[in-house]
Design a protein around this motif. Structure first.
Motif, PDB file in Angstrom:
ATOM      1  N   TYR A  15       0.238  -0.738   0.181  1.00  0.00           N
ATOM      2  CA  TYR A  15       0.832  -0.646   1.512  1.00  0.00           C
ATOM      3  C   TYR A  15      -0.183   0.030   2.415  1.00  0.00           C
ATOM      4  O   TYR A  15      -0.535   1.197   2.191  1.00  0.00           O
ATOM      5  N   GLU A  16      -0.678  -0.716   3.393  1.00  0.00           N
ATOM      6  CA  GLU A  16      -1.750  -0.260   4.268  1.00  0.00           C
ATOM      7  C   GLU A  16      -2.919   0.216   3.395  1.00  0.00           C
ATOM      8  O   GLU A  16      -3.414  -0.541   2.580  1.00  0.00           O
ATOM      9  N   LYS A  17      -3.339   1.477   3.492  1.00  0.00           N
ATOM     10  CA  LYS A  17      -4.467   1.966   2.683  1.00  0.00           C
ATOM     11  C   LYS A  17      -4.030   2.574   1.361  1.00  0.00           C
ATOM     12  O   LYS A  17      -4.852   2.995   0.559  1.00  0.00           O
TER      13      LYS A  17
END
Length: 72
Positions: free
Chosen positions: A35-37
């Motif tokens: 999730y994202e980074k």
């Protein structure tokens, strides 16, 4: 590789829906969530279901104690 969907809210109360990938190698299964980074790879397990459960428990464990992780 199999995929599952994980939906919930992040720490900013934004809703998300992301794939969980289940990979197998040498008779063991491991789950990956990004999730994202943020990237989480659960420890290898003897079954696909155990890998998925381990990943979800890891997400619950690392969520803030005062802000529950909502998973649907």
């Amino acid at each position: 590789m199999n995929k599952y969907q994980l939906a919930g809210y992040d720490n900013l109360e934004r809703g998300f829906s992301r794939d969980i990938e289940i990979h197998s190698h040498n008779g063991e299964f491991f789950a990956i969530f990004q999730y994202e980074k943020f990237l989480l790879k659960a420890e290898p397990q003897p079954s696909e279901q155990a890998a998925l459960a381990t990943l979800i428990l890891s997400l619950i464990h690392i969520s803030e104690p005062t802000r529950p992780l909502y998973i649907s």
